[in-house]
Scaffold this active site. Structure first.
Site, PDB file in Angstrom:
ATOM      1  N   GLU B  46      31.264  21.294 -27.181  1.00 37.05           N
ATOM      2  CA  GLU B  46      31.225  21.005 -25.624  1.00 37.05           C
ATOM      3  C   GLU B  46      31.693  22.338 -25.081  1.00 37.05           C
ATOM      4  OE1 GLU B  46      33.428  17.399 -25.849  1.00 37.05           O
ATOM      5  OE2 GLU B  46      31.856  16.415 -26.538  1.00 37.05           O
ATOM      6  N   GLU B  77      30.204  13.479 -29.056  1.00 37.92           N
ATOM      7  CA  GLU B  77      30.841  14.084 -30.333  1.00 37.92           C
ATOM      8  C   GLU B  77      30.299  13.474 -31.628  1.00 37.92           C
ATOM      9  OE1 GLU B  77      32.545  13.011 -27.629  1.00 37.92           O
ATOM     10  OE2 GLU B  77      34.201  14.478 -27.034  1.00 37.92           O
ATOM     11  N   PHE B 100      39.481  18.254 -28.175  1.00 41.26           N
ATOM     12  CA  PHE B 100      40.764  17.664 -28.514  1.00 41.26           C
ATOM     13  C   PHE B 100      40.980  16.891 -29.705  1.00 41.26           C
ATOM     14  CE2 PHE B 100      40.706  18.961 -23.937  1.00 41.26           C
ATOM     15  CZ  PHE B 100      42.130  19.365 -23.946  1.00 41.26           C
ATOM     16  N   ASP B 102      42.425  14.073 -30.364  1.00 43.76           N
ATOM     17  CA  ASP B 102      42.181  13.125 -30.232  1.00 43.76           C
ATOM     18  C   ASP B 102      40.779  12.214 -30.398  1.00 43.76           C
ATOM     19  OD1 ASP B 102      44.989  12.855 -28.386  1.00 43.76           O
ATOM     20  OD2 ASP B 102      43.856  14.653 -28.417  1.00 43.76           O
ATOM     21  N   PHE B 103      39.689  13.165 -30.167  1.00 42.70           N
ATOM     22  CA  PHE B 103      38.527  12.692 -30.005  1.00 42.70           C
ATOM     23  C   PHE B 103      38.037  12.467 -31.651  1.00 42.70           C
ATOM     24  CE2 PHE B 103      37.733  15.349 -26.065  1.00 42.70           C
ATOM     25  CZ  PHE B 103      38.624  14.758 -25.220  1.00 42.70           C
ATOM     26  N   HIS B 146      45.105  13.030 -25.268  1.00 36.01           N
ATOM     27  CA  HIS B 146      44.740  14.608 -25.189  1.00 36.01           C
ATOM     28  C   HIS B 146      46.088  15.503 -25.832  1.00 36.01           C
ATOM     29  CE1 HIS B 146      41.409  13.689 -22.167  1.00 36.01           C
ATOM     30  NE2 HIS B 146      40.993  15.016 -22.816  1.00 36.01           N
TER      31      HIS B 146
END
Lengths: 330, 343
Positions: B46, B77, B100, B102-103, B146
């Protein structure tokens, strides 16, 4: 280039209606032997039979080149055979033998074979969607002209990654065909209970051309697939096939008492009236392309090939447990 | 705190002029060099093209390599990571940018059930040469979705390799090794380090093999095993400890898998004391695994139990004083080490 020729049956040319009959009967007889091995407790794990859906795999794979790609599903034996897999190496894998396609590490639900463009059967529902799209992406970037077909059941219509993949494929005009085999049942649940709206409205939302096809008619499947494949190969982007079909057997071999989710008369109707192998045989005879004796000869030759393949697998050794750690890393 | 933290010279060839690069610049250089070297390397993610990601780490790559190789993706993602897996199997060497870390939660099926297992499930026939670059690290006031450091997750899964560099030198050498590796690799980059950590990086091509730890500071009294952002914290704590007469060794595993168990164990056999510090969650995390490897390998040389410091077992909070309370500090390490050394 067509799929790899099978030397067991002579006089059956690639891309012909007779060849499609041969490929369908091969899947049917393969699966009957899987059923037999499983019910005799000779096969470990689970067996999800493709019986009843043969025209889908064969009609599509006969429209592909040997170097085109497929992704398959937990019900994947038919796709693998139709793409050119050798039955003896498949049976060896199903029985967990070292000689199998994956050295016994994958089993029934993970047959994979780079030589026939098989990216692998995938036991995550919808698991092949992004992988097939990625193979199409690589083919485009590398200028190879290869097409990828993603086989999936209608149950995968519930998986988000399918829609992410279709969006990417259309944005980037990737040569991938999403082949949705609607056999009506997400495992033990009718698809109408899991699927809102119209299945083909989904690809339409992304601008993908979609065709709804009688999945029991191998010639109709082949014609539709050929149109989609040709379109994808010339750079016009992805397509979607909705193939209406039926799983003649249970979700897996052990799924015997099925009346709580689908009525017997429904099964009987499909088996009696809509058997893709019988329908195609009748057409071949009516068109004068084969007589019953020829069909019987093909079936007999394929049966002998399958019996030999089973024997090969049963006699093959198991992998050495000392080698369990091999192939974790390349 | 100063704006940038200098890192010591890496084990570069002597006599070579060393430039100073930031952590982020070293990563960009590794990407550019590998994309020049191998046309099969593509970068997907992205806002990786003109925007160069929010961290600007890949800024400029699209100008050199074009939009066919530096590819902006939809916010999908799982879709683009899975696409990269399929592309890796069929001739490309993709790098995906997970903005991030976290993703990771969004891509775990593609990583764990697909990328990690395809080589094994196919009996070694298919390979998945790809790199998943993901960020980690808290204290950017970005709150719970994040800020996490989730490198323990992929480290748990056979078939994946996991790199977690702490210096510009290591980041460049490890990333180049990862891109050339035939396996799926998850590569964690600390967000704070991008601009803050600066260090020498040689001009010439080099790679750092995955699975080789590095001793960032030699010492004899206690071993501080530290990863990523925590290496700077450990070095700061070591300087404080020196002032009270404790000579700490700082060891950076650099990859959590493969894990250089030998270097970790040898260090602790020498020092007889050990603290493992990591920015991932304390519970069921990297510190637990490394501590147990050391306890098993150096048991008879230990003066006491291996101790651990990790991120507090709470979702990362937003408010600065709350967030700062979740991340291990130099003072935490100093206090624990001092107590262990009875000083």
């Amino acid at each position: 280039m067509a799929t790899a020729p099978n030397p067991a049956t002579t006089g059956v040319e690639a891309g012909t209606p007779l060849r499609m009959y041969r490929q369908m009967i091969a899947i049917r007889l393969f699966e009957e032997r899987v059923n037999d091995l499983y019910t005799r407790a000779l096969m470990p794990g689970l067996a999800h039979l493709y019986i009843g859906e043969e025209a889908v795999a064969v009609g599509i794979c006969e429209a592909l080149r040997a170097d085109d790609y497929i992704t398959s599903t937990h019900r994947g034996h038919g796709h693998c055979l139709a793409k050119g897999a050798a039955p003896h190496l498949m049976f060896a894998e199903l029985l967990g033998k070292e000689a199998g396609y994956c050295k016994g590490k994958g089993g029934s639900m993970h047959i994979a074979d780079p030589a026939t463009g098989n990216l692998g059967a995938n036991a995550i529902v919808g698991g092949g969607a992004a992988l097939a799209t990625g193979a199409a992406y690589a083919s485009k970037v590398l200028g190879q002209g290869r097409v990828a077909v993603c086989f999936f059941g209608e149950g995968a219509l519930g998986q988000g990654v399918l829609y992410e993949s279709m969006n990417l494929a259309q944005l980037w005009k990737l040569p991938v065909i999403y082949a949705c085999e609607n056999n009506l049942y997400n495992e033990y649940t009718h698809y109408s209970e899991t699927t809102a709206g119209d299945p083909v409205a989904r690809p339409a939302a992304f601008g993908l051309p979609a065709e709804t096809v009688d999945g029991q008619d191998v010639r109709a499947v082949h014609a539709a697939a050929s149109r989609m494949v040709e379109r994808a190969r010339r750079g016009d982007g992805p397509g979607f096939l909705l193939l209406n079909t039926y799983r003649f057997r249970g979700h897996h071999v052990g799924d015997i008492a099925r009346e709580y989710y689908r009525p017997k008369h429904e099964e009987q109707h499909w088996m009696a009236e809509r058997d893709p192998v019988a329908l195609h045989a009748a057409w071949l005879v009516s068109e004068g392309l084969a007589d019953q004796a020829m069909l019987d000869r093909i079936e007999k030759e394929v049966a002998a090939e399958m019996d030999a393949a089973v024997e090969f697998a049963q006699n093959a050794p198991y992998p050495d447990p000392q080698r369990v750690d091999e192939d974790v890393y390349a | 705190m100063p704006d940038t933290v200098a890192t010591g010279p890496g084990p570069a060839p002597s006599g070579t002029a060393l430039r100073e690069l930031t952590f982020g610049e070293a990563i960009r250089e590794a990407l550019a060099e590998e994309m020049r070297r191998d046309p099969r390397v593509v970068l997907l993610g992205e806002d990786v093209a003109e925007a160069g990601t929010p961290f600007k780490v890949v800024k400029g790559l699209v100008e050199e390599f074009g939009k066919d190789r530096v590819v902006d993706t939809p916010i999908s993602e799982a879709g683009f990571t899975g696409l990269a897996v399929g592309a890796a199997m069929t001739g490309l060497r993709p790098i995906v940018d997970i903005m991030f870390g976290d993703f990771l939660a969004l891509i775990m099926d593609q990583v764990v059930n697909q990328a990690a297992k395809i080589h094994y499930m196919s009996g070694g026939k298919w390979k998945v040469p790809m790199v998943i670059r993901a960020t980690m690290g808290a204290t950017r006031r970005s709150a719970a979705q994040h800020s996490q450091s989730l490198h323990a997750w992929p480290s748990h899964v056979p078939g994946l390799k996991v790199a977690i560099p702490s210096t510009p030198y290591d980041a460049k050498g490890l990333l180049k090794a990862a891109i050339r590796d035939d396996n799926p690799i998850v590569f964690f980059e600390d967000k704070i380090s991008y601009a803050k950590v600066k260090g020498p990086v040689p001009d010439e091509d080099y790679v750092i093999p995955l699975g080789v730890a590095d001793i960032k500071r030699e010492g004899r009294d206690i071993t501080l095993v530290a990863t990523s952002s925590m290496v700077q914290v450990a070095l700061g704590a070591a300087a404080m400890l020196e002032e009270i007469g404790i000579n700490a060794e700082v060891v950076d595993p650099r990859t959590t898998w493969p894990l250089d168990e030998k270097t970790l164990i040898e260090s602790v056999r020498k020092t007889s004391r050990c603290i493992v510090v990591d920015e991932g969650y304390y519970r069921y995390g990297i510190t637990g695994e490394i501590a147990s490897v050391i306890a098993e390998g150096a048991f008879y040389d230990l003066d006491g139990p291996v101790r651990r410091i990790g991120a507090r077992h709470v979702p990362v909070p937003f408010s600065p004083p709350l967030e700062d309370a979740t991340v291990p500090t130099e003072r935490d390490l100093f206090t624990m080490a001092r107590q262990m050394c009875n000083k």
